[in-house]
Design a protein around this motif. Structure first.
Motif, PDB file in Angstrom:
ATOM      1  N   VAL A  51      -7.318  11.350  57.113  1.00 36.23           N
ATOM      2  CA  VAL A  51      -6.985  11.129  55.710  1.00 36.23           C
ATOM      3  C   VAL A  51      -7.204   9.661  55.344  1.00 36.23           C
ATOM      4  CG1 VAL A  51      -5.058  11.067  54.078  1.00 36.23           C
ATOM      5  CG2 VAL A  51      -5.405  13.083  55.493  1.00 36.23           C
ATOM      6  N   ILE A  52      -6.817   8.755  56.247  1.00 34.41           N
ATOM      7  CA  ILE A  52      -7.030   7.324  56.013  1.00 34.41           C
ATOM      8  C   ILE A  52      -8.523   7.022  55.918  1.00 34.41           C
ATOM      9  CG2 ILE A  52      -6.846   5.033  57.071  1.00 34.41           C
ATOM     10  CD1 ILE A  52      -4.113   5.881  58.139  1.00 34.41           C
ATOM     11  N   GLN A  53      -9.331   7.628  56.784  1.00 37.20           N
ATOM     12  CA  GLN A  53     -10.781   7.420  56.731  1.00 37.20           C
ATOM     13  C   GLN A  53     -11.345   7.867  55.388  1.00 37.20           C
ATOM     14  OE1 GLN A  53     -12.268   9.539  60.143  1.00 37.20           O
ATOM     15  NE2 GLN A  53     -11.428   8.064  61.608  1.00 37.20           N
ATOM     16  N   HIS A  54     -10.861   8.997  54.876  1.00 34.84           N
ATOM     17  CA  HIS A  54     -11.285   9.475  53.563  1.00 34.84           C
ATOM     18  C   HIS A  54     -10.939   8.436  52.499  1.00 34.84           C
ATOM     19  CE1 HIS A  54     -12.473  13.492  54.751  1.00 34.84           C
ATOM     20  NE2 HIS A  54     -12.635  13.840  53.495  1.00 34.84           N
ATOM     21  N   ALA A  55      -9.706   7.941  52.531  1.00 31.73           N
ATOM     22  CA  ALA A  55      -9.251   6.980  51.523  1.00 31.73           C
ATOM     23  C   ALA A  55     -10.061   5.688  51.589  1.00 31.73           C
ATOM     24  CB  ALA A  55      -7.762   6.693  51.718  1.00 31.73           C
ATOM     25  N   GLU A  56     -10.369   5.236  52.811  1.00 34.85           N
ATOM     26  CA  GLU A  56     -11.168   4.017  52.976  1.00 34.85           C
ATOM     27  C   GLU A  56     -12.550   4.189  52.351  1.00 34.85           C
ATOM     28  OE1 GLU A  56      -9.431   2.151  57.159  1.00 34.85           O
ATOM     29  OE2 GLU A  56     -11.068   3.615  57.211  1.00 34.85           O
ATOM     30  N   LEU A  57     -13.189   5.318  52.621  1.00 33.36           N
ATOM     31  CA  LEU A  57     -14.524   5.567  52.086  1.00 33.36           C
ATOM     32  C   LEU A  57     -14.492   5.688  50.568  1.00 33.36           C
ATOM     33  CD1 LEU A  57     -15.872   8.142  54.701  1.00 33.36           C
ATOM     34  CD2 LEU A  57     -16.743   5.838  54.303  1.00 33.36           C
ATOM     35  N   ILE A  58     -13.483   6.353  50.035  1.00 32.33           N
ATOM     36  CA  ILE A  58     -13.369   6.505  48.586  1.00 32.33           C
ATOM     37  C   ILE A  58     -13.221   5.146  47.920  1.00 32.33           C
ATOM     38  CG2 ILE A  58     -11.823   7.327  46.757  1.00 32.33           C
ATOM     39  CD1 ILE A  58     -11.370   9.845  48.467  1.00 32.33           C
ATOM     40  N   TYR A  59     -12.393   4.277  48.503  1.00 36.61           N
ATOM     41  CA  TYR A  59     -12.218   2.944  47.917  1.00 36.61           C
ATOM     42  C   TYR A  59     -13.523   2.147  47.985  1.00 36.61           C
ATOM     43  CZ  TYR A  59     -10.664  -1.847  47.217  1.00 36.61           C
ATOM     44  OH  TYR A  59     -10.541  -3.145  46.759  1.00 36.61           O
ATOM     45  N   ARG A  60     -14.221   2.227  49.104  1.00 35.33           N
ATOM     46  CA  ARG A  60     -15.474   1.501  49.261  1.00 35.33           C
ATOM     47  C   ARG A  60     -16.501   1.958  48.224  1.00 35.33           C
ATOM     48  NH1 ARG A  60     -18.045   2.486  54.825  1.00 35.33           N
ATOM     49  NH2 ARG A  60     -15.936   1.833  55.414  1.00 35.33           N
ATOM     50  N   VAL A  61     -16.606   3.264  48.030  1.00 33.07           N
ATOM     51  CA  VAL A  61     -17.569   3.793  47.056  1.00 33.07           C
ATOM     52  C   VAL A  61     -17.137   3.448  45.632  1.00 33.07           C
ATOM     53  CG1 VAL A  61     -18.615   5.907  46.139  1.00 33.07           C
ATOM     54  CG2 VAL A  61     -18.363   5.611  48.607  1.00 33.07           C
ATOM     55  N   SER A  62     -15.835   3.379  45.396  1.00 36.25           N
ATOM     56  CA  SER A  62     -15.359   2.990  44.061  1.00 36.25           C
ATOM     57  C   SER A  62     -15.792   1.563  43.733  1.00 36.25           C
ATOM     58  CB  SER A  62     -13.837   3.127  43.974  1.00 36.25           C
ATOM     59  OG  SER A  62     -13.170   2.102  44.687  1.00 36.25           O
TER      60      SER A  62
END
Length: 234
Positions: A51-62
């Motif tokens: 879940v943390i990996q998902h959140a990290e990627l989402i923030y990076r793409v944002s």
């Protein structure tokens, strides 16, 4: 008045949580062999990591999406809006901690529910954003693809957080603290930029801020679960 609005927002969110939890489908994960399994079948620790990996990627793409949008549609003098973004965010009235002091004081339960609240509050705006960006004459494919990717990943993140809530909290009763928020009226559109572009830009700025909150809350939860002596850096 502000406190009443915050309380109303919180009561609305709490009333919908049972519905959200019942309709969310558990996230499909992969085990060490690459086989697909339900996230309910993996350990709580591994699920939190994913879940943390998902959140990290989402923030990076944002961040990347904001940069792309700025480069294509926002005049340089208006880049200062990125620092002012937040006063018009639709999530501002939510009873979600903002300062480091508030974040450190809330429970694991409220951390997870804050993430869930943020994730689900952005699903519909990103559907709108995909639609409106498709109407731009010169929107780059990279930007369109990133917004579609984020929209899909928000669904995956929601699924993972829901399973975490079930694993860690057993859908316990939520007893949050109510935080004060100062609500300000929307700013007037700038004459140098079309209102629709300004609206979409603000949407991307707001999402980047909230995506960072999601990542921070989940990493703080991971730190607490690891029994570290200090998690004050979050």
């Amino acid at each position: 008045m502000n406190r009443v609005k915050v309380l109303q927002a919180w009561l609305w969110c709490v009333s919908l949580w049972p519905c959200w939890l019942s309709h969310a489908v558990p996230l499909d994960c992969k085990d060490e062999t690459g086989s697909l399994i339900q996230c309910t079948s993996i350990s709580q620790e591994k699920l939190l990591d994913r879940v943390i990996q998902h959140a990290e990627l989402i923030y990076r793409v944002s961040e990347e999406s904001c940069t792309l949008f700025e480069d294509m549609f926002v005049p340089y003098p208006l880049y200062a809006l990125r620092n002012q973004g937040g006063t018009m965010c639709h999530t501002k009235p939510f009873p979600i901690p903002g300062s480091k002091t508030e974040i450190q004081q809330i429970s694991d339960k409220w951390l997870l529910h804050s993430v869930l609240m943020l994730v689900q509050s952005w699903m519909e705006p990103f559907v709108y954003l995909q639609t409106t960006l498709n109407r731009y004459d010169d929107a780059p494919d990279a930007l369109l693809n990133k917004t579609k990717w984020v929209s899909d990943k928000l669904l995956s993140l929601e699924q993972g957080v829901v399973v975490l809530i079930r694993k860690m909290l057993d859908e316990g009763i939520l007893t949050p603290s109510i935080f004060e928020h100062t609500l300000t009226p929307d700013d007037e559109p700038s004459p140098e930029i079309p209102e629709s572009v300004l609206r979409d830009y603000n949407l991307l700025i707001c999402f980047k801020k909230d995506a960072h909150k999601m990542e921070t809350f989940l990493k703080l939860l991971k730190c607490r679960q690891s029994n570290k002596l200090s998690c004050l850096s979050y």
